[in-house]
Design an enzyme around this catalytic site. Structure first.
Site, PDB file in Angstrom:
ATOM      1  N   THR A   1       0.814  -1.219   0.000  1.00 45.73           N
ATOM      2  CA  THR A   1       0.000   0.000   0.000  1.00 45.73           C
ATOM      3  C   THR A   1       0.851   1.273   0.000  1.00 45.73           C
ATOM      4  O   THR A   1       0.348   2.350  -0.293  1.00 45.73           O
ATOM      5  CB  THR A   1      -0.902   0.052   1.255  1.00 45.73           C
TER       6      THR A   1
ATOM      7  N   ASP B   1      18.418   0.898   4.131  1.00 42.60           N
ATOM      8  CA  ASP B   1      19.283  -0.208   3.711  1.00 42.60           C
ATOM      9  C   ASP B   1      20.715   0.275   3.489  1.00 42.60           C
ATOM     10  O   ASP B   1      21.673  -0.427   3.828  1.00 42.60           O
ATOM     11  CB  ASP B   1      18.744  -0.853   2.431  1.00 42.60           C
TER      12      ASP B   1
HETATM   13  C1  PRP Z   1      11.678   5.269   4.205  1.00 41.65           C
HETATM   14  C2  PRP Z   1      12.186   6.634   4.631  1.00 41.65           C
HETATM   15  C3  PRP Z   1      10.954   7.308   5.129  1.00 41.65           C
HETATM   16  C4  PRP Z   1       9.883   6.757   4.217  1.00 41.65           C
HETATM   17  C5  PRP Z   1       9.563   7.805   3.189  1.00 41.65           C
HETATM   18  O1  PRP Z   1      11.512   4.451   5.293  1.00 41.65           O
HETATM   19  O2  PRP Z   1      13.210   6.584   5.572  1.00 41.65           O
HETATM   20  O3  PRP Z   1      10.644   7.029   6.479  1.00 41.65           O
HETATM   21  O4  PRP Z   1      10.440   5.595   3.590  1.00 41.65           O
HETATM   22  O5  PRP Z   1       8.500   7.394   2.400  1.00 41.65           O
HETATM   23  P1  PRP Z   1       7.083   8.132   2.410  1.00 41.65           P
HETATM   24  O6  PRP Z   1       7.368   9.584   2.323  1.00 41.65           O
HETATM   25  O7  PRP Z   1       6.425   7.569   1.185  1.00 41.65           O
HETATM   26  O8  PRP Z   1       6.354   7.741   3.676  1.00 41.65           O
HETATM   27  P2  PRP Z   1      11.088   2.912   5.146  1.00 41.65           P
HETATM   28  O9  PRP Z   1       9.617   2.778   5.232  1.00 41.65           O
HETATM   29  O10 PRP Z   1      11.768   2.324   3.953  1.00 41.65           O
HETATM   30  O11 PRP Z   1      11.641   2.265   6.490  1.00 41.65           O
HETATM   31  P3  PRP Z   1      13.154   2.099   7.004  1.00 41.65           P
HETATM   32  O12 PRP Z   1      13.679   3.470   7.342  1.00 41.65           O
HETATM   33  O13 PRP Z   1      12.995   1.251   8.205  1.00 41.65           O
HETATM   34  O14 PRP Z   1      13.964   1.439   5.916  1.00 41.65           O
END
Ligand code: PRP
Ligand code: URA
Length: 208
Positions: free
Chosen positions: A107, A202
């Protein structure tokens, strides 16, 4: 509020190194920290000053010090953790809260899994940290949560923003001053920023 897009050459240079797929995790972490420190310089430009009397080796004089505005920083886990040191190097007295959010793979909506904020956060100005602003969902949810705790002044700092996320964040939280290291082209079908720098979490933690 109009977002602040950084144009400083040092920031642009370091973001180019971050984007390079050949930059390994150690250098990537160092660069995230350095870019954050440089952005912190801009994000703290409005800190109030007061005059104190000091004695130099030559004379007694009045000089400026920061007048104790209480600050907190809140990294969005995981990737926001990479930005914490860069801020604490300049603002060592800031308290640190954590909000854990991950984007659901299907999603692309943020899912909360952790929240621990300073007990006195309502009395503090808060800077929310996340290197990536993609759809904006994670930043919007984190800021909503922080405001629900009574915080009146929030800033948001990211290293790379997509236009879609920036627009959504400004619409949801028009009172929040946003600082971006760079504003990129667009999101792809998986909601990754293009050209971006890949998956920030990552690359910071070496998990891919
Ligand atoms: C990444 C990033 C943000 C989010 C941005 O985190 O660090 O938190 O995606 O995306 P958005 O603006 O569409 O919400 P991720 O969900 O990959 O988690 P992680 O930091 O644990 O890898
Ligand atoms: N999260 C990331 O880490 N990178 C993107 O490009 C989008 C979301």
């Amino acid at each position: 509020m109009t977002p602040f897009i950084m144009d400083h050459p040092l920031i642009q240079h370091k973001i180019t190194l971050l984007r390079d797929k050949n930059t390994g995790s150690k250098e990537f972490r160092e660069l995230i920290s350095e870019v954050t420190m440089l952005m912190c310089y801009e994000a703290t430009r409005d800190l109030p000053l007061k005059q104190v009397e000091i004695e130099t080796p030559m004379a007694v004089t009045k000089a400026n010090v920061i007048s104790g505005r209480k600050l907190a920083i809140v990294p969005i886990l995981r990737a926001g953790i990479g930005m914490v040191d860069g801020i604490l190097n300049l603002l060592p007295a800031a308290k640190v809260g954590h909000i854990g959010l991950y984007r659901d793979h299907d999603t692309h909506e943020p899912v909360e899994y952790y929240c621990k904020l300073p007990s006195d956060i309502a009395e503090r100005e808060v800077i929310v940290l996340d290197p990536m602003l993609a759809t904006g969902g994670s930043a919007i949810d984190a800021i909503t949560k922080i405001k629900d705790r009574g915080v009146k002044q929030v800033k948001f700092m990211c290293i790379i923003a997509a236009p879609e996320g920036l627009e959504a964040l400004i619409e949801a939280h028009p009172d929040v001053q946003v600082y971006c290291g760079a504003l990129d082209g667009h999101l792809n079908e998986d909601k990754y920023i293009i050209p971006g720098l890949g998956d920030a979490g990552d690359r910071i933690f070496g998990t891919k």
